[in-house]
Scaffold this motif. Structure first.
Motif, short mmCIF file in Angstrom:
data_model
loop_
_atom_site.label_atom_id
_atom_site.label_comp_id
_atom_site.label_asym_id
_atom_site.label_seq_id
_atom_site.Cartn_x
_atom_site.Cartn_y
_atom_site.Cartn_z
N GLY A 14 -20.57 -7.25 3.83
CA GLY A 14 -20.54 -6.46 4.98
C GLY A 14 -19.75 -6.99 5.88
N GLU A 37 -16.39 -6.18 2.02
CA GLU A 37 -16.53 -4.79 2.62
C GLU A 37 -16.34 -3.49 1.99
N PHE A 38 -17.20 -2.56 2.17
CA PHE A 38 -17.12 -1.08 1.29
C PHE A 38 -15.93 -0.49 1.96
N ASN A 39 -15.82 -0.54 3.34
CA ASN A 39 -14.63 0.14 4.05
C ASN A 39 -13.25 -0.61 3.78
N ASN A 86 -12.95 -2.08 0.09
CA ASN A 86 -13.09 -0.91 -0.74
C ASN A 86 -14.01 -1.24 -1.71
N GLN A 87 -14.84 -2.22 -1.59
CA GLN A 87 -16.03 -2.43 -2.69
C GLN A 87 -17.37 -2.41 -2.31
N GLN A 88 -18.32 -1.56 -2.56
CA GLN A 88 -19.57 -1.31 -2.40
C GLN A 88 -20.46 -2.23 -3.40
N THR A 90 -23.29 -3.18 -5.47
CA THR A 90 -24.32 -2.56 -5.97
C THR A 90 -25.49 -3.19 -6.89
N ALA A 104 -19.72 -4.83 -7.91
CA ALA A 104 -19.11 -3.82 -7.12
C ALA A 104 -19.37 -2.32 -8.00
N MET A 119 -25.45 -6.37 5.82
CA MET A 119 -25.08 -4.69 5.42
C MET A 119 -25.45 -3.73 6.28
N GLY A 122 -26.55 -0.59 5.53
CA GLY A 122 -25.86 -0.20 4.00
C GLY A 122 -24.67 0.83 4.34
N VAL A 123 -24.19 1.34 3.51
CA VAL A 123 -23.01 2.08 3.64
C VAL A 123 -23.55 3.26 4.58
#
Ligand SMILES: Cc1cc2nc3c(=O)[nH]c(=O)nc-3n(C[C@H](O)[C@H](O)[C@H](O)COP(=O)(O)OP(=O)(O)OC[C@H]3O[C@@H](n4cnc5c(N)ncnc54)[C@H](O)[C@@H]3O)c2cc1C
Length: 348
Positions: A14, A37-39, A86-88, A90, A104, A119, A122-123
């Motif tokens: 995050g 980071e997911f974004n 660009n990785q979540q 999981t 990820a 996080m 979360g996303v």
């Protein structure tokens, strides 16, 4: 197999305020650090309020969200952590050697001695307006965030919601919009009491115990909304130019339950070391839960410091319990010189 993966001391999941400041502090404590980071960029939830003026971060005179975010991004990169976008994440697996593999959704894997979960909620998934067909207006005049105040100048705006964000946007738009109507399901507002009072005393039209019952549009734009009283059923039809919905964000933290973490109402329970029930897995920022936790940007900073100091002790039990203040940290000396700042801090 994990031998082919590079081992990190600390992996931060995050890149919001908690993750950014934690990355800085982790570098300050000489820990090999990665942020995932997911974004596609750092910033976390500050991206939802780039134009909001923020007053409550210690040591900062009022700054916009965008300015604060830029400062945090810059500070996070002081010790050049590895940044992965660009990785979540999981999956989390604890290995027999005490280290962890993070996986990820893309399938990529990360190898780390400790992880600090930053996080937030979360996303983020915005809670949507539950009216059939509402999504077709999302490309025109149904908004879930306010990125730019100016686009509402001179317009008739209806805001649905009663939390901090709804109240903040009502106050911010009141001086520039043609009209602002706030529609809220309850009598009381969840926002800061001073901001609620400001809203109630202004020309904002406040409709409590009400909800948006219908959207009336021309196909591509909302032109009118029906606002209904939830107890009496009475309704009015109001012409609008824009509808802003602030019904909060839904947590998307399902993966964490499967990791075996102790959770409490969507938060990870931590002890005084910011450590979860899985040794070596820490949490900081809005995700962390402990008595009297402060869910503000300022609160996330001390969480990050605490988590990093304890991650450091886990990796090296002989390490100092806390990091030195900046003036005693060798790593800043060269940087201070580069900035032309070799003053009193050398003597302190
Ligand atoms: C409209 C609004 C106004 C606010 N105003 C203020 C204010 O004035 N002052 C203040 O102090 N606070 C304010 N806040 C609260 C503040 O934004 C939060 O306290 C802060 O963002 C928490 O930081 P965080 O890093 O813990 O979480 P977040 O900011 O939510 O960041 C979490 C990050 O983790 C990422 N992530 C989540 N799950 C994963 C995963 N599985 N893998 C990879 N990445 C993941 C997300 O994409 C996100 O970038 C406001 C909040 C809102 C919504």
């Amino acid at each position: 197999m994990f031998e082919d993966l590079e081992l990190y001391d600390v992996t931060i999941i995050g890149g919001g305020p908690a993750g950014m400041y934690t990355a800085f502090y982790s570098g300050m404590r000489d820990l090999k650090t990665k942020v995932i980071e997911f974004n596609p960029e750092l910033g976390g939830r500050i991206h939802y309020y780039p134009e909001k003026i923020i007053w409550d971060v210690g040591g900062l005179t009022p700054v916009t969200g965008a300015q604060l975010m830029q400062q945090l991004i810059q500070q996070a990169q002081t010790f050049e952590p590895d940044l992965v976008f660009n990785q979540q994440i999981t999956g989390l697996e604890r290995l027999d050697n005490g280290n962890f593999i993070l996986t990820a959704a893309t399938g990529e894997r990360h190898y780390t001695k400790t992880a600090i979960l930053c996080m937030g909620y979360g996303v983020p998934k915005m809670a949507k307006l539950e009216i059939e067909g509402a999504d077709r207006y999302e490309v025109t005049n149904l908004h879930y965030t306010v990125q730019e105040l100016e686009i509402f100048r001179g317009r008739r705006v209806v805001i649905s919601g009663g939390g901090n964000s709804a109240v903040d946007w009502a106050n911010a738009l009141e001086p520039i919009a043609a009209s602002v109507t706030v529609v809220h399901r309850r009598e009381e507002f969840g926002g800061h009491e001073r901001h609620v009072a400001q809203m109630r005393q202004s020309r904002v039209d406040v409709c409590t115990l009400c909800g948006i019952a219908e959207l009336h549009g021309c196909g591509s734009c909302i032109e009118e909304v029906t606002i209904a009283h939830l107890e009496t059923g009475e309704s009015i039809r109001l012409p609008v130019d824009d509808v802003i919905v602030n019904h909060g964000m839904r947590a998307d933290l399902d993966a964490l339950k499967q990791w075996g973490l102790e959770m409490n109402e969507g938060h990870v329970v931590v002890d005084e070391k910011m450590e979860s029930n899985i040794p070596g897995i820490f949490a900081a920022g809005d995700l962390a839960q402990y008595p009297n936790k402060v869910r503000l940007i300022a609160g996330s900073f001390t969480d990050g410091i605490n988590a990093v100091n304890n991650a450091k002790l886990r990796i090296d039990p002989k390490a100092d319990k806390v990091g030195y203040v900046s003036s005693h940290n060798e790593r800043f000396k060269e940087r201070n010189k580069a900035l032309g700042l070799v003053g009193d801090e050398q003597k302190i």
